[in-house]
Every structure is written in structure tokens, then in C-alpha cells.
Scaffold this motif. Structure first.
Motif, PDB file in Angstrom:
ATOM      1  N   GLY A  40       0.789  -1.228   0.000  1.00 21.63           N
ATOM      2  CA  GLY A  40       0.000   0.000   0.000  1.00 21.63           C
ATOM      3  C   GLY A  40       0.821   1.277   0.000  1.00 21.63           C
ATOM      4  N   LYS A  41       2.112   1.195   0.236  1.00 20.68           N
ATOM      5  CA  LYS A  41       2.954   2.397   0.317  1.00 20.68           C
ATOM      6  C   LYS A  41       3.409   2.895  -1.056  1.00 20.68           C
ATOM      7  CE  LYS A  41       4.466   1.240   4.952  1.00 20.68           C
ATOM      8  NZ  LYS A  41       5.592   0.845   5.803  1.00 20.68           N
ATOM      9  N   ASP A  42       3.290   2.045  -2.076  1.00 20.32           N
ATOM     10  CA  ASP A  42       3.692   2.453  -3.429  1.00 20.32           C
ATOM     11  C   ASP A  42       2.891   3.654  -3.924  1.00 20.32           C
ATOM     12  OD1 ASP A  42       5.688   0.460  -4.012  1.00 20.32           O
ATOM     13  OD2 ASP A  42       4.052  -0.984  -4.125  1.00 20.32           O
ATOM     14  N   LEU A  43       1.653   3.737  -3.506  1.00 22.63           N
ATOM     15  CA  LEU A  43       0.769   4.813  -3.961  1.00 22.63           C
ATOM     16  C   LEU A  43       1.297   6.195  -3.594  1.00 22.63           C
ATOM     17  CD1 LEU A  43      -2.547   3.102  -2.822  1.00 22.63           C
ATOM     18  CD2 LEU A  43      -1.702   3.276  -5.167  1.00 22.63           C
ATOM     19  N   SER A  44       2.017   6.298  -2.471  1.00 24.58           N
ATOM     20  CA  SER A  44       2.532   7.581  -1.977  1.00 24.58           C
ATOM     21  C   SER A  44       4.022   7.757  -2.241  1.00 24.58           C
ATOM     22  CB  SER A  44       2.290   7.676  -0.468  1.00 24.58           C
ATOM     23  OG  SER A  44       0.931   7.520  -0.170  1.00 24.58           O
ATOM     24  N   SER A  45       4.614   6.834  -2.968  1.00 23.34           N
ATOM     25  CA  SER A  45       6.070   6.822  -3.155  1.00 23.34           C
ATOM     26  C   SER A  45       6.492   7.316  -4.533  1.00 23.34           C
ATOM     27  CB  SER A  45       6.600   5.395  -2.974  1.00 23.34           C
ATOM     28  OG  SER A  45       6.336   4.914  -1.691  1.00 23.34           O
ATOM     29  N   TYR A  46       7.779   7.619  -4.626  1.00 27.27           N
ATOM     30  CA  TYR A  46       8.438   7.851  -5.912  1.00 27.27           C
ATOM     31  C   TYR A  46       9.149   6.553  -6.263  1.00 27.27           C
ATOM     32  CZ  TYR A  46       7.705  12.823  -5.062  1.00 27.27           C
ATOM     33  OH  TYR A  46       7.137  14.047  -4.821  1.00 27.27           O
ATOM     34  N   HIS A  47       9.228   6.261  -7.553  1.00 26.03           N
ATOM     35  CA  HIS A  47       9.813   5.014  -8.017  1.00 26.03           C
ATOM     36  C   HIS A  47      10.983   5.344  -8.944  1.00 26.03           C
ATOM     37  CE1 HIS A  47       6.365   2.920  -6.291  1.00 26.03           C
ATOM     38  NE2 HIS A  47       5.719   4.011  -6.643  1.00 26.03           N
ATOM     39  N   LEU A  48      12.182   4.950  -8.523  1.00 30.84           N
ATOM     40  CA  LEU A  48      13.409   5.234  -9.259  1.00 30.84           C
ATOM     41  C   LEU A  48      13.919   3.915  -9.832  1.00 30.84           C
ATOM     42  CD1 LEU A  48      15.815   7.102 -10.020  1.00 30.84           C
ATOM     43  CD2 LEU A  48      16.791   6.540  -7.777  1.00 30.84           C
ATOM     44  N   TYR A  49      14.144   3.885 -11.152  1.00 33.98           N
ATOM     45  CA  TYR A  49      14.547   2.624 -11.774  1.00 33.98           C
ATOM     46  C   TYR A  49      15.213   2.853 -13.120  1.00 33.98           C
ATOM     47  CZ  TYR A  49      10.288   3.328 -14.478  1.00 33.98           C
ATOM     48  OH  TYR A  49       9.322   3.866 -15.297  1.00 33.98           O
ATOM     49  N   THR A  50      15.865   1.796 -13.567  1.00 34.36           N
ATOM     50  CA  THR A  50      16.414   1.764 -14.909  1.00 34.36           C
ATOM     51  C   THR A  50      16.047   0.420 -15.519  1.00 34.36           C
ATOM     52  OG1 THR A  50      18.374   2.161 -16.273  1.00 34.36           O
ATOM     53  CG2 THR A  50      18.710   0.870 -14.264  1.00 34.36           C
ATOM     54  N   GLU A  51      15.867   0.436 -16.826  1.00 34.25           N
ATOM     55  CA  GLU A  51      15.460  -0.774 -17.544  1.00 34.25           C
ATOM     56  C   GLU A  51      16.524  -1.158 -18.571  1.00 34.25           C
ATOM     57  OE1 GLU A  51      10.704  -0.358 -18.090  1.00 34.25           O
ATOM     58  OE2 GLU A  51      11.917   1.193 -19.067  1.00 34.25           O
ATOM     59  N   VAL A  52      16.589  -2.454 -18.852  1.00 34.85           N
ATOM     60  CA  VAL A  52      17.396  -2.977 -19.942  1.00 34.85           C
ATOM     61  C   VAL A  52      16.465  -3.868 -20.752  1.00 34.85           C
ATOM     62  CG1 VAL A  52      19.366  -4.401 -20.590  1.00 34.85           C
ATOM     63  CG2 VAL A  52      19.535  -2.881 -18.608  1.00 34.85           C
ATOM     64  N   GLY A  54      13.500  -3.405 -21.708  1.00 37.95           N
ATOM     65  CA  GLY A  54      12.144  -3.423 -21.172  1.00 37.95           C
ATOM     66  C   GLY A  54      11.984  -4.099 -19.831  1.00 37.95           C
ATOM     67  N   GLU A  55      13.080  -4.595 -19.248  1.00 39.70           N
ATOM     68  CA  GLU A  55      13.027  -5.224 -17.933  1.00 39.70           C
ATOM     69  C   GLU A  55      13.703  -4.336 -16.898  1.00 39.70           C
ATOM     70  OE1 GLU A  55      13.007  -9.987 -18.806  1.00 39.70           O
ATOM     71  OE2 GLU A  55      14.886  -9.062 -18.190  1.00 39.70           O
ATOM     72  N   ILE A  56      13.167  -4.341 -15.693  1.00 36.97           N
ATOM     73  CA  ILE A  56      13.765  -3.578 -14.599  1.00 36.97           C
ATOM     74  C   ILE A  56      15.122  -4.178 -14.262  1.00 36.97           C
ATOM     75  CG2 ILE A  56      13.529  -2.905 -12.174  1.00 36.97           C
ATOM     76  CD1 ILE A  56      11.460  -1.541 -13.987  1.00 36.97           C
ATOM     77  N   ALA A  57      16.172  -3.371 -14.308  1.00 36.56           N
ATOM     78  CA  ALA A  57      17.512  -3.828 -13.944  1.00 36.56           C
ATOM     79  C   ALA A  57      17.841  -3.431 -12.508  1.00 36.56           C
ATOM     80  CB  ALA A  57      18.551  -3.251 -14.898  1.00 36.56           C
ATOM     81  N   ALA A  58      17.381  -2.238 -12.100  1.00 40.71           N
ATOM     82  CA  ALA A  58      17.618  -1.746 -10.742  1.00 40.71           C
ATOM     83  C   ALA A  58      16.449  -0.844 -10.361  1.00 40.71           C
ATOM     84  CB  ALA A  58      18.931  -0.974 -10.674  1.00 40.71           C
ATOM     85  N   TYR A  59      16.109  -0.864  -9.068  1.00 40.37           N
ATOM     86  CA  TYR A  59      14.919  -0.139  -8.614  1.00 40.37           C
ATOM     87  C   TYR A  59      15.032   0.177  -7.116  1.00 40.37           C
ATOM     88  CZ  TYR A  59      10.184   0.442  -6.786  1.00 40.37           C
ATOM     89  OH  TYR A  59       9.086   0.927  -6.130  1.00 40.37           O
ATOM     90  N   LEU A  60      14.467   1.293  -6.727  1.00 38.92           N
ATOM     91  CA  LEU A  60      14.183   1.573  -5.328  1.00 38.92           C
ATOM     92  C   LEU A  60      12.994   2.510  -5.258  1.00 38.92           C
ATOM     93  CD1 LEU A  60      15.066   4.671  -4.354  1.00 38.92           C
ATOM     94  CD2 LEU A  60      17.292   3.657  -4.136  1.00 38.92           C
ATOM     95  N   LEU A  92      22.191   3.772  -8.046  1.00 33.13           N
ATOM     96  CA  LEU A  92      20.784   3.800  -7.655  1.00 33.13           C
ATOM     97  C   LEU A  92      20.614   4.461  -6.292  1.00 33.13           C
ATOM     98  CD1 LEU A  92      17.813   2.724  -8.051  1.00 33.13           C
ATOM     99  CD2 LEU A  92      18.592   0.646  -6.894  1.00 33.13           C
ATOM    100  N   LEU A  93      21.376   4.007  -5.314  1.00 38.30           N
ATOM    101  CA  LEU A  93      21.235   4.548  -3.964  1.00 38.30           C
ATOM    102  C   LEU A  93      21.627   6.022  -3.925  1.00 38.30           C
ATOM    103  CD1 LEU A  93      20.248   3.544  -1.244  1.00 38.30           C
ATOM    104  CD2 LEU A  93      22.633   3.230  -0.590  1.00 38.30           C
ATOM    105  N   GLN A  94      22.709   6.390  -4.615  1.00 42.15           N
ATOM    106  CA  GLN A  94      23.128   7.794  -4.613  1.00 42.15           C
ATOM    107  C   GLN A  94      22.065   8.686  -5.251  1.00 42.15           C
ATOM    108  OE1 GLN A  94      26.106   8.956  -3.006  1.00 42.15           O
ATOM    109  NE2 GLN A  94      24.692  10.682  -3.141  1.00 42.15           N
ATOM    110  N   ARG A  95      21.458   8.222  -6.333  1.00 41.33           N
ATOM    111  CA  ARG A  95      20.388   8.996  -6.966  1.00 41.33           C
ATOM    112  C   ARG A  95      19.189   9.129  -6.028  1.00 41.33           C
ATOM    113  NH1 ARG A  95      20.344   9.781 -12.551  1.00 41.33           N
ATOM    114  NH2 ARG A  95      22.202   9.038 -13.611  1.00 41.33           N
TER     115      ARG A  95
END
Length: 151
Positions: A40-52, A54-60, A92-95
Motif C-alpha cells: 500500500g505504500k507504493d501509492l505515496s512513493s516515488y519510483h526510481l529505476y532503470t530498464e534494460v 524493457g526489464e527492470i535492472a535496478a529499482y528503489l 541507484l542509492l546515490q540517486r
């Protein structure tokens, strides 16, 4: 590698599906840890990611203050198995830290980190503020990063 930062409402259904698929693959299947991944917390969050391809390679996900803790928080940090060891976790973490401190203007970030990653998180300035405790069968520690403290 191009990075994306979106609110929940900005995510396409395909992006959301890919994010949830990778998080479940790592946190539930790979770590053999049955728990409610969609909390339920995704609704209020920002999603930072990169794809390769079309697939998620890294995310937070970045949780503003008041969503999980009184402080802002970073969570669900993942790098897909095939992309580990390439420096993606550090970038990812630094961003995520930079966005939280500079764009959200937060002074403090709290994380609930897996204990084996304590040294990794401390390399970014996070300081351990709890003893090791079990969360979903995995040892964790609480850590805080204070803006401008030892950075």
C-alpha cells in the motif's frame, strides 16, 4: 543507462507490472521470504529505476516523510541478478539519496536495511541506530542518514 523517476500515478501499467514482478522475484522468491510485498505504500512513493530491454535492472522506492516513518525513507532496493556487480546499486542509492535530500528537501533519511548490507549503506553516510533484529526471518538494522553529517 537512463534512469526514470516517477510517482505511482505516472507509472504505466507495464512499468508497474515489471517493478512488482522484479520485487517479488527478489524479496519473496530469491530470499525465500513470504510476506506482503505490495504493502500500500507504493501509492505515496516515488519510483526510481532503470530498464534494460524493457526489464527492470535496478529499482528503489522513495517514501516521503510520514509514509513509513516520520522521516523520509528509501526501500525495496533491488538489482536484478544479471546486473549485479556493475555498480548499479551504488548509482541507484546515490540517486535516491540526492533526490530525497535535494528535491524533497528532507534533512534525514531512515532505512531498514538487511544486516549483511550494513557496510554498504554506511559507505553512503548512513549510521546504524538499532541492534540487529529479525524482520520476516531476515536480520535487519535501522539506519539514519543526516543531511550534511559526515558527507
Amino acid at each position: 543507462m537512463s534512469w526514470k523517476l516517477k510517482t505511482f500515478d505516472e507509472l504505466t501499467t507495464r512499468e508497474l507490472y515489471s517493478i512488482l514482478k522484479e520485487r517479488t522475484e527478489i524479496f519473496v522468491v530469491e530470499q525465500n521470504c513470504p510476506y506482503l510485498e505490495v504493502d500500500g505504500k507504493d501509492l505515496s512513493s516515488y519510483h526510481l529505476y532503470t530498464e534494460v530491454d524493457g526489464e527492470i535492472a535496478a529499482y528503489l522506492r522513495i517514501l516521503p516523510a510520514g509514509v513509513s516513518y516520520e522521516q523520509a525513507s528509501l526501500g525495496r532496493v533491488i538489482v536484478k541478478k544479471e546486473y549485479r556487480g556493475q555498480g548499479l546499486a551504488q548509482e541507484l542509492l546515490q540517486r535516491g539519496i540526492d533526490f530525497t535530500l535535494n528535491e524533497l528537501n528532507e534533512d534525514t533519511i531512515k532505512i531498514q536495511g538487511q544486516h549483511y548490507l550494513e557496510k554498504f549503506y554506511s559507505s553512503f553516510g548512513f549510521q546504524t541506530i538499532s541492534d540487529v533484529y529479525m524482520e520476516d526471518g531476515i536480520p535487519h538494522v535501522d539506519m539514519l542518514l543526516q543531511k550534511n553529517a559526515n558527507r
